[in-house]
Structure formats: C-alpha cells, structure tokens
Write an enzyme that holds these catalytic residues in place. Structure first.
Site, PDB file in Angstrom:
ATOM      1  N   ASP A 176      -2.209   5.562   4.871  1.00 42.98           N
ATOM      2  CA  ASP A 176      -1.310   4.740   5.692  1.00 42.98           C
ATOM      3  C   ASP A 176      -1.705   3.264   5.788  1.00 42.98           C
ATOM      4  OD1 ASP A 176       0.635   6.671   6.427  1.00 42.98           O
ATOM      5  OD2 ASP A 176      -0.854   7.607   7.720  1.00 42.98           O
TER       6      ASP A 176
ATOM      7  N   ASP B  93       7.017   9.403   2.017  1.00 42.94           N
ATOM      8  CA  ASP B  93       6.669   8.264   2.884  1.00 42.94           C
ATOM      9  C   ASP B  93       5.717   7.288   2.187  1.00 42.94           C
ATOM     10  OD1 ASP B  93       6.941  10.861   3.987  1.00 42.94           O
ATOM     11  OD2 ASP B  93       6.256  10.241   5.943  1.00 42.94           O
TER      12      ASP B  93
HETATM   13  N1  GLY Z   1       4.345   9.660   7.855  1.00 44.57           N
HETATM   14  C1  GLY Z   1       5.199   8.798   8.517  1.00 44.57           C
HETATM   15  C2  GLY Z   1       6.326   9.442   9.218  1.00 44.57           C
HETATM   16  O1  GLY Z   1       6.132  10.271  10.075  1.00 44.57           O
HETATM   17  O2  GLY Z   1       7.426   9.110   8.940  1.00 44.57           O
END
Ligand code: GLY
Length: 395
Positions: free
Chosen positions: A114, A179
């Site tokens: 992230d 993501d």
């Molecule tokens: N991983 C990021 C989200 O929950 O969208």
C-alpha cells in the site's frame, strides 16, 4: 483535450455549475466550499487527538488510523493537499505537512503493497503543489520499498503477505489484488524523478499481467489472483472484499478503471486506454446500478436493492472518468455529471457538523470481514475532493 469534445465539456460544466448554483441559492454553498467547511471541523478533531481520521467505529465515534501502519493513512493529508490546491489557504498546507509526517518512516516498510496509495496521495500531491525536493526523496524511498515486492517470475508486485492475519487462512502463496493497480502511479512518478526506468518497467509489467489474469470476458475484474511465485502460474482466482469469487466487487472495478487510466497518462500505450474504456463500459452499463450512479458494494450482492451502496467506489470512478474523458473519444460527461450531482446531494453529502465531520456518507470497507459498513471513509472524501478539483480545473 479534444477540440470536438471541448464544447461538450463546457456545456457539461455549465450544467453542473447551474445545478451547483441552484444548490447555492438553496444552501448558499458550492460542494467544494461545503467540503472545506466540514473538513475544517475534522481537522480540529484531528489536531485535538493528534491522530489521522479514517472512519467511524461501531459506537459512531471517529476511528483513527493505526499509527503502526494503515493503508488509509495517506488520504486525510491528501485531502488537505486538495483543499490547499482549491483554496490556497496555508492552513491546509500546514495540516497536510503535519499529518503526513506522522508516517514518513513507513517509507521503509516492505511488508505491504500500500505504499503507493499512501505516499502518492499525500507526498505526491505535496510535491505536485510545492515542488518540495524532500518529498521527492521520500517518494523514491517508498518506491524502492514497494519494488522489493515485485517478482519477475510472476510479473507482479505481491499485494499481501500470507504468513499472518486472515490472509494466512486462505492458502494463498502470492496474492495480487486489483487494488494494486493504484500503487503504480508512485512508480511512474519516481521513474520520472530519477530517470531510472526500473520503477516504470515494473509498473508496466504489473499492469500487463493484471490485464491478462484479472479480467473476465465481460471486462469485469476478479478481486484476488493468487500466483505460484516460482513459476508465475495462476493458482486460483478469489474474492476477499466482494460477495463471491465470481462477483464484481464495486470498489475493485473502480480501482481498475483508475489504475489503467493512470497507466495511459504515463505511457500513452493505447492498450491501457482501451482497457480503461472497457472497464468504464462495464461500470456505466451495468443495469443493476441505480439511476443516481452510486453502485451497490458489489454488482452481484445477493439482496439488491436491500444492500448498502459504496460511495467510495463512486468517488474513485468519477475521478477516474474525469481524467479518462480527456483522453478518450467517448463522452463520459453525462455519467460524470450524474455521479457528481448525486454525491453533492443530501443523500450522500452530510450536513455541516454531522457525520462526525466527514464529507460523504454511505461507504463500505469490507462486508465479508464485517468492517466499515455504511460509514464515511477518508478515501471516499479524498477521491471526491480530487474529482471536485478536476471539475474546477477543467474550467
Ligand atoms: N485495499 C483497498 C480497499 O479496501 O479498497
């Protein structure tokens, strides 16, 4: 911007402005001014607690980000940067600088994918607006940490480690979530800063692998693809935050749309433009989505229409469409106008002083995990502010 679309742009903006003005005569406020007033109250809360706001807890109190690491920690400082861009008021610059400094040391973390979200949304906007060289160095260190997760056998950055937490229970070896497309913008920017192509090359390889393995024939995306880290073979396709392995988790579709639009921005490779257009078509043509353009949390959630909407998916989508519209021959302005008008309405925008000072209501974190259901989320507000700025800048 295409000349042929220029008139449509202006008309649509005028249309949105007219709607905004109608609201302004009713509420005396534009959506951006309203957001600024609300986040000024949230900033006071954050200053008092000396923490970064994320969402609400089950008692309805502000839930702060985890100071050890939180994938959402970049969004509140990022929102402050967008308010600084919109208002040129130094209070927002100072707030962004103060709160992003809380997690600067996370630039060394190699245990999570992230870092792109975190450092691009905060320091990335800060660098764009101030050209502060120190921000560039911080982003480069974060990109180096992120690159440690790139596996050339797979051609992807690993999303989650699988040795602890709920991820350890799924039998995965090298999970990659859609993501993760959102972490690529940091890599593209750092290649530009450093003139070192290695970051951009990893981003391009990751994007190509994702096109190959994450997308179905109807251009919807699965959430998780698990790979064999030694051979790169696909071990299985799953969901983590969606309703089912075969369903379309709404925020996942939005991340894909945004991610491939960004890939086109940096590469001008038509493959990415076409991929973004195909995802946009899936999202905008999905018949089960209500007329206001705010999707249910999963396009195939079992109890539609009695399912929560996910405003965060709508804000990511509309911000991406605002960029995609500047590249594509298609006209996304009617869809943009519809979603922006919905988001600015009382259905989704909180009254000033309510909603614990978050701007938007009705987002969803993860229903399968029982987390953050029908709540405000800092990233819904962040992408809404980005979209509001993109609207303003179009003028
Ligand atoms: N991983 C990021 C989200 O929950 O969208």
């Amino acid at each position: 911007m295409k000349i042929t679309n220029a008139l449509l742009f202006c008309l649509a903006i005028l249309c949105f402005s007219c709607k905004g003005e109608k609201k302004a005569t009713q509420n005396n406020e534009t959506p951006l001014l309203k957001a600024e007033k609300q986040l000024a109250l949230l900033l006071q809360d954050a200053e008092k607690a000396n923490r970064i706001p994320r969402t609400l807890d089950e008692e309805g109190n502000i839930h702060w980000t985890n100071p050890k690491f939180d994938w959402t920690e970049g969004f509140f400082p990022g929102s402050c940067w967008y308010l600084y861009e919109a208002t040129q008021d130094d209070q927002w610059k100072l707030a962004a600088e103060k709160f992003q400094a809380f997690y600067e040391a996370h630039k060394y973390k190699t245990s999570n994918h992230d870092l792109g979200f975190i450092f691009n949304c905060s320091y990335g906007n800060g660098y764009r607006l101030t050209k502060n060289e120190a921000f560039k160095d911080i982003m480069t260190t974060a990109a180096d940490s992120l690159l440690t997760r790139f596996n050339p056998n797979v051609g992807c950055i690993k999303s989650w480690d699988v040795d602890s937490g709920w991820q350890a229970e799924r039998g995965w070896k090298f999970p990659v979530i859609v993501d993760n497309m959102m972490n690529l913008e940091l890599l593209f920017k750092v290649s530009e800063f450093t003139s070192d192509p290695k970051y951009k090359e990893a981003a391009i390889t990751h994007a190509n692998t994702t096109i190959k393995n994450h997308f179905r024939d109807d251009n919807s995306s699965v959430h998780v693809v698990d790979y064999d880290p030694d051979t790169g073979a696909v071990r299985g396709k799953y969901t983590a935050q969606g309703y089912a392995n075969e369903s379309s988790w709404a925020r996942g579709q939005a991340w894909g749309l945004y991610g491939f639009t960004v890939c086109y921005r940096f590469t001008k490779d038509k493959t990415y433009l076409e991929q973004a257009e195909k995802i946009a078509a899936y999202i905008l043509n999905f018949e089960g989505t209500p007329k206001d353009g705010i999707p249910y949390w999963d396009y195939h959630a079992p109890n539609i229409p009695n399912e929560p909407r996910d405003v965060s998916a709508a804000t990511i989508t509309v911000s991406a469409l605002l960029e995609l519209n500047t590249y594509s021959d298609r006209d996304y302005m009617p869809a943009i106008d519809n979603i922006m008008t919905s988001l600015a309405s009382d259905d989704y925008t909180a009254k000033i002083g309510e909603n614990k000072h978050f701007v938007l209501k009705h987002s969803v974190g993860s229903i399968p995990h029982g987390n953050e259901i029908d709540v405000p989320l800092n990233y819904a507000d962040y992408y809404y502010l980005e979209a509001l700025n993109r609207y303003k800048n179009l003028k």
